[in-house]
Structure formats: C-alpha cells, structure tokens
Scaffold this motif. Structure first.
Motif, mmCIF file in Angstrom:
data_model
loop_
_atom_site.group_PDB
_atom_site.id
_atom_site.type_symbol
_atom_site.label_atom_id
_atom_site.label_comp_id
_atom_site.label_asym_id
_atom_site.label_seq_id
_atom_site.Cartn_x
_atom_site.Cartn_y
_atom_site.Cartn_z
ATOM 1 N N ARG A 56 48.332 18.764 40.690
ATOM 2 C CA ARG A 56 47.865 19.777 41.608
ATOM 3 C C ARG A 56 46.683 20.528 41.025
ATOM 4 N NH1 ARG A 56 52.787 23.501 42.975
ATOM 5 N NH2 ARG A 56 52.826 23.517 40.702
ATOM 6 N N SER A 57 45.963 21.181 41.902
ATOM 7 C CA SER A 57 44.844 21.996 41.463
ATOM 8 C C SER A 57 45.356 23.214 40.712
ATOM 9 C CB SER A 57 44.013 22.424 42.672
ATOM 10 O OG SER A 57 42.993 23.312 42.286
ATOM 11 N N TRP A 58 44.467 23.767 39.867
ATOM 12 C CA TRP A 58 44.882 24.927 39.078
ATOM 13 C C TRP A 58 45.122 26.145 39.963
ATOM 14 C CZ3 TRP A 58 41.892 29.329 39.222
ATOM 15 C CH2 TRP A 58 40.598 29.190 39.723
ATOM 16 N N LYS A 59 44.537 26.145 41.163
ATOM 17 C CA LYS A 59 44.752 27.275 42.058
ATOM 18 C C LYS A 59 46.178 27.311 42.604
ATOM 19 C CE LYS A 59 39.929 27.193 43.527
ATOM 20 N NZ LYS A 59 39.004 26.982 44.671
ATOM 21 N N GLU A 60 46.816 26.140 42.680
ATOM 22 C CA GLU A 60 48.182 26.069 43.205
ATOM 23 C C GLU A 60 49.230 26.399 42.140
ATOM 24 O OE1 GLU A 60 48.701 22.276 44.938
ATOM 25 O OE2 GLU A 60 47.048 22.478 46.354
ATOM 26 N N LYS A 61 48.827 26.424 40.874
ATOM 27 C CA LYS A 61 49.773 26.730 39.810
ATOM 28 C C LYS A 61 49.887 28.235 39.620
ATOM 29 C CE LYS A 61 48.832 22.472 37.242
ATOM 30 N NZ LYS A 61 48.367 21.908 35.966
ATOM 31 N N PRO A 62 51.019 28.719 39.179
ATOM 32 C CA PRO A 62 51.146 30.155 38.919
ATOM 33 C C PRO A 62 50.283 30.586 37.740
ATOM 34 C CG PRO A 62 53.124 28.972 38.227
ATOM 35 C CD PRO A 62 52.282 27.983 38.983
ATOM 36 N N LEU A 212 44.990 41.332 37.815
ATOM 37 C CA LEU A 212 44.439 41.587 39.144
ATOM 38 C C LEU A 212 44.374 40.311 39.983
ATOM 39 C CD1 LEU A 212 41.544 44.032 38.183
ATOM 40 C CD2 LEU A 212 43.741 44.609 39.231
ATOM 41 N N TYR A 213 44.112 39.166 39.319
ATOM 42 C CA TYR A 213 44.070 37.894 40.048
ATOM 43 C C TYR A 213 45.441 37.526 40.601
ATOM 44 C CZ TYR A 213 43.668 32.892 40.917
ATOM 45 O OH TYR A 213 43.711 31.646 41.498
ATOM 46 N N GLU A 214 46.477 37.756 39.807
ATOM 47 C CA GLU A 214 47.838 37.468 40.277
ATOM 48 C C GLU A 214 48.237 38.397 41.421
ATOM 49 O OE1 GLU A 214 52.139 36.561 38.182
ATOM 50 O OE2 GLU A 214 50.978 38.294 37.524
ATOM 51 N N LYS A 215 47.740 39.625 41.386
ATOM 52 C CA LYS A 215 48.094 40.593 42.407
ATOM 53 C C LYS A 215 47.367 40.313 43.723
ATOM 54 C CE LYS A 215 48.803 45.573 42.857
ATOM 55 N NZ LYS A 215 48.582 46.899 42.221
ATOM 56 N N GLU A 218 45.293 35.453 46.929
ATOM 57 C CA GLU A 218 44.753 34.814 48.132
ATOM 58 C C GLU A 218 43.281 35.174 48.343
ATOM 59 O OE1 GLU A 218 47.230 35.912 51.342
ATOM 60 O OE2 GLU A 218 49.002 34.808 50.614
ATOM 61 N N LYS A 219 42.944 36.439 48.210
ATOM 62 C CA LYS A 219 41.548 36.841 48.380
ATOM 63 C C LYS A 219 40.667 36.257 47.284
ATOM 64 C CE LYS A 219 42.772 41.229 50.599
ATOM 65 N NZ LYS A 219 42.658 42.711 50.515
ATOM 66 N N ALA A 220 41.172 36.238 46.061
ATOM 67 C CA ALA A 220 40.389 35.696 44.945
ATOM 68 C C ALA A 220 40.173 34.199 45.100
ATOM 69 C CB ALA A 220 41.097 35.996 43.620
ATOM 70 N N ASP A 221 41.183 33.460 45.589
ATOM 71 C CA ASP A 221 41.026 32.018 45.806
ATOM 72 C C ASP A 221 39.973 31.721 46.869
ATOM 73 O OD1 ASP A 221 42.850 31.363 43.891
ATOM 74 O OD2 ASP A 221 44.542 31.219 45.275
ATOM 75 N N ALA A 222 39.921 32.532 47.924
ATOM 76 C CA ALA A 222 38.902 32.331 48.962
ATOM 77 C C ALA A 222 37.497 32.538 48.404
ATOM 78 C CB ALA A 222 39.152 33.291 50.124
#
Length: 257
Positions: A56-62, A212-215, A218-222
């Motif tokens: 999976r992509s790194w964006k899908e991993k926690p 902050l990225y974990e919080k 969704e916005k950061a991934d976009a």
C-alpha cells in the motif's frame, strides 16, 4: 483340429485379464500426475489481500508505523505528554544555553566534570564520616555495548552510502531531483543560521509536524496529492525538454558501430 500347446489358453486369458489392470495403472498414474500438478500450483498461491496490503501507499499507513513504531514514535506523536514535553524542554534549554547565552561546548564539558568530581569527593571523604553512605556508583562502558553501538553505526553509514549511490545512478529522476532540492534548501538554511539552530529546528519539526499530520490527515493528504501531481508534471516536462536531448550510451555505440 488344431492342437493347442499346453498353457496357451491360460496365457491368452492371462493377457486379457491383465489389460484392465494396465488401464487402471494408467488412470492412477494420470491421477498422480494431476495431483502433482495441483501440488505445484499450490506451491505458488495467488497473493491474498493481506499480502497486497504490504504494497500500500505510505498515505494509507498509520503515522505511528511510518515513524518506526515503538517508543520513538510514541515520543514524536505525544502519546506520553510528560516525556515528550520533557524532551522538547531539555532540547530548548540546550539550544538557549549555546545560542542565546552563547555558552560554549568546551566550557560546558569542563563544568560538568568539575561538578562530578566535586560530588565524588564529598561523597567519599566528607559524608561517610557523618552518614554511612553506600559507595559511589561506578560507571563502566561494557565492551558488548560498545561493539553493538559501533556495528549499528557502521550499518547505518553503509545503508546511507548505498542510498546515495542509488540516487546518483539516475534510475529514479523524481527521487534525484527531490534530494537535490532538499540539499539546496538545507544549504540556504545553513547559511542563514548556525548548525545547532538548524538541528534544533529539525527537532522541533519532528515533534510538531507528525502530530499535526495525524490530527489533520485528510486535509494534508489532499494537499500532498496536489503537490505530488504538480511535481510529477514538472519532472515529465524537464525530462522531455532536457534529458531526452542528452545522448545515451546506446546511441553512442550505434554511431561508433
């Protein structure tokens, strides 16, 4: 009348009776071969969803997994707020001592040694006459620990050199350009501030950006997807305009031939 040799009828009947047995043996052998083929097919199973999840992509991993997990990830993600705050506070005090108060490293080491020697002297000569204190603890560096630390450092250096060699080979243009851009940004930052300030800034970023990225994942991934698409477009344009005009080895070999 035709005379029959003794045992001739018996031999023909024996052959006739043996034919179905041969057919049965062929069917059994074919079933065995089919079974072997099935077993061979079983040796190469189709990848399941669990195996595909590793790709999976790194964006899908926690975020905790991306940071390596365990205690360092808990520290950077503020799982234990006291430990994270203490670590950031100690780093801030060290940075303030060296940058704001202009304290020097050699002076700090000498003052620490003076403090340790003074405490040891008082512990062993003065306090033992008044109180029965235990012996001052002996600090010794274990040989196994030193060897393990040296092996870990050697392994990390070799991995870093291997990564640099792979980047410099030019197989991945996107990675090459991103590393060049990162080094250029670090060089500009290094000319504007000292090395300690740069290290402290990176330390603060490590304690704030993952949290902050974990919080706001969704916005950061976009935003990251848009930046990645724009970077990919720029890399493709650069490859068409510049790198396509650079003669390769194959074209040179054809001209020589």
């Amino acid at each position: 009348m035709v005379d029959k040799f003794p045992g001739e009828g018996e031999s023909s009947s024996f052959v006739d009776s043996a034919k179905p047995e041969i057919v049965e043996d062929d069917s059994s052998s074919s079933s065995d071969s089919n079974g072997k083929r099935n077993n061979k097919k079983k040796d190469f199973p189709v990848p399941t969803r669990n195996r595909l999840n590793h790709c999976r992509s790194w964006k899908e991993k926690p975020v905790h997994t991306l940071l390596g997990g365990d205690a360092p990830a808990d520290l950077l993600l503020w799982r234990n707020k006291k430990k994270s705050a203490c670590t950031l506070g100690v780093a801030t005090v060290v940075w303030a001592l060296f940058e704001m108060i202009e304290y020097h490293l050699l002076s700090l080491l000498c003052h620490i040694l003076i403090l340790v020697l003074g405490v040891h002297f008082l512990w062993s000569n003065t306090l033992n006459f008044i109180y029965k204190c235990p012996q001052f603890p002996q600090v010794v560096l274990d040989e196994e620990t030193a060897v393990e630390l040296a092996s870990v450092i050697r392994l990390e250096i070799n991995n870093g050199l291997e990564v640099l060699r792979e980047i410099a080979s030019g197989k991945d243009l996107k990675k090459f350009l991103s590393v060049i851009a990162g080094l250029w940004i670090v060089s500009i930052a290094g000319s504007c501030c000292s090395f300690l300030t740069l290290v402290y800034t990176c330390f603060v970023l490590l304690h704030t950006v993952p949290f902050l990225y974990e919080k706001h994942k969704e916005k950061a991934d976009a935003i990251l997807e848009k930046a990645e698409a724009e970077l990919k477009k720029q890399c493709e344009g650069l490859q068409e305009k510049v790198l396509s005009r650079v003669p390769s080895r194959a074209s040179k070999d054809k001209k020589i031939a």
